[in-house]
Write a protein that holds these residues in place. Sequence first.
Motif, PDB file in Angstrom:
ATOM      1  N   UNK A   7       0.829  -1.213   0.000  1.00 52.78           N
ATOM      2  CA  UNK A   7       0.000   0.000   0.000  1.00 52.78           C
ATOM      3  C   UNK A   7       0.861   1.259   0.000  1.00 52.78           C
ATOM      4  N   UNK A   8       1.924   1.248   0.804  1.00 53.30           N
ATOM      5  CA  UNK A   8       2.794   2.412   0.917  1.00 53.30           C
ATOM      6  C   UNK A   8       3.498   2.694  -0.411  1.00 53.30           C
ATOM      7  N   UNK A   9       4.069   1.669  -1.022  1.00 52.92           N
ATOM      8  CA  UNK A   9       4.747   1.866  -2.307  1.00 52.92           C
ATOM      9  C   UNK A   9       3.763   2.342  -3.383  1.00 52.92           C
ATOM     10  N   UNK A  10       2.548   1.790  -3.383  1.00 52.41           N
ATOM     11  CA  UNK A  10       1.532   2.220  -4.347  1.00 52.41           C
ATOM     12  C   UNK A  10       1.179   3.695  -4.135  1.00 52.41           C
ATOM     13  N   UNK A  11       1.044   4.111  -2.876  1.00 60.68           N
ATOM     14  CA  UNK A  11       0.745   5.510  -2.566  1.00 60.68           C
ATOM     15  C   UNK A  11       1.875   6.420  -3.032  1.00 60.68           C
ATOM     16  N   UNK A  12       3.108   6.051  -2.730  1.00 61.50           N
ATOM     17  CA  UNK A  12       4.252   6.872  -3.117  1.00 61.50           C
ATOM     18  C   UNK A  12       4.364   6.974  -4.639  1.00 61.50           C
ATOM     19  N   UNK A 108       3.396   6.773   8.174  1.00 62.90           N
ATOM     20  CA  UNK A 108       2.180   7.059   7.408  1.00 62.90           C
ATOM     21  C   UNK A 108       1.020   6.326   8.072  1.00 62.90           C
ATOM     22  N   UNK A 109      -0.181   6.885   7.955  1.00 64.24           N
ATOM     23  CA  UNK A 109      -1.357   6.199   8.484  1.00 64.24           C
ATOM     24  C   UNK A 109      -2.273   5.799   7.337  1.00 64.24           C
ATOM     25  N   UNK A 110      -2.706   4.554   7.373  1.00 60.41           N
ATOM     26  CA  UNK A 110      -3.702   4.065   6.425  1.00 60.41           C
ATOM     27  C   UNK A 110      -5.003   3.762   7.173  1.00 60.41           C
ATOM     28  N   UNK A 140      14.012   5.038   1.768  1.00 56.84           N
ATOM     29  CA  UNK A 140      14.673   6.334   1.818  1.00 56.84           C
ATOM     30  C   UNK A 140      13.845   7.236   0.918  1.00 56.84           C
ATOM     31  N   UNK A 141      13.449   8.416   1.415  1.00 61.66           N
ATOM     32  CA  UNK A 141      12.691   9.327   0.558  1.00 61.66           C
ATOM     33  C   UNK A 141      12.970  10.778   0.905  1.00 61.66           C
ATOM     34  N   UNK A 142      12.681  11.645  -0.048  1.00 56.17           N
ATOM     35  CA  UNK A 142      12.857  13.076   0.182  1.00 56.17           C
ATOM     36  C   UNK A 142      11.890  13.529   1.262  1.00 56.17           C
ATOM     37  N   UNK A 143      12.389  14.343   2.182  1.00 56.53           N
ATOM     38  CA  UNK A 143      11.539  14.869   3.253  1.00 56.53           C
ATOM     39  C   UNK A 143      10.333  15.611   2.672  1.00 56.53           C
ATOM     40  N   UNK A 144      10.559  16.415   1.655  1.00 59.27           N
ATOM     41  CA  UNK A 144       9.463  17.205   1.079  1.00 59.27           C
ATOM     42  C   UNK A 144       8.337  16.300   0.583  1.00 59.27           C
ATOM     43  N   UNK A 145       8.678  15.149   0.009  1.00 55.22           N
ATOM     44  CA  UNK A 145       7.645  14.207  -0.426  1.00 55.22           C
ATOM     45  C   UNK A 145       6.932  13.592   0.771  1.00 55.22           C
ATOM     46  N   UNK A 148       4.501  16.194   2.139  1.00 54.18           N
ATOM     47  CA  UNK A 148       3.407  16.424   1.180  1.00 54.18           C
ATOM     48  C   UNK A 148       2.407  15.266   1.181  1.00 54.18           C
ATOM     49  N   UNK A 149       2.899  14.049   1.284  1.00 55.03           N
ATOM     50  CA  UNK A 149       2.031  12.877   1.162  1.00 55.03           C
ATOM     51  C   UNK A 149       1.431  12.445   2.502  1.00 55.03           C
ATOM     52  N   UNK A 150       2.244  12.378   3.548  1.00 56.98           N
ATOM     53  CA  UNK A 150       1.748  11.920   4.862  1.00 56.98           C
ATOM     54  C   UNK A 150       0.936  13.002   5.571  1.00 56.98           C
TER      55      UNK A 150
END
Length: 162
Positions: A7-12, A108-110, A140-145, A148-150
């Motif tokens: 779910x997390x990878x699909x969201x990202x 992240x919360x689902x 590992x991901x950009x903080x800005x992403x 924005x997403x979480x």
Amino acid sequence: MSDIHTQLCALLDQEGATYRVIEHAAEGRTELIAQIRGNRIEQSVKSMTLQVRLTRKENIYCLANVPGDCRVDFDGVKNYFNADSVAFAAKEKAQALTGCVIGAIPPFSFNDQLQVLADPLVLQNEEVVFNAGRLDRSIFMRLSDYIRIAKPQIVKIAARSQ
């Protein structure tokens, strides 16, 4: 229910995030997993499920996200919600709300019943890293992403460990 990692990878992917998944030995303890991944511990995001007792009869739950070298400041969470008390959620409840075993919970919360909080100290890294719904996968991901997403509520909830 699909697993949280999927779910997390699909969201990202859906949100166009810049991230990478790494596979590693199964580990959920922040100090050890940072060594395995080769990241700075303060770059890690620790996610803990908290029970917030607003009144004697009303509880809510939140996902508290702090840097890997910090602990959750329960008073900060208590003050933010103007709550009677704050404690770690029972293991079974945390796993039910997050869909993950302890140590694998991403920031992240689902689940609509789980509010996401992040300490401002998390914002000090251009890239963050966290266990991604599994003990043997990290992102590992950009903080800005991430922000924005979480869409975490930025709240002073961390204390540096001594």
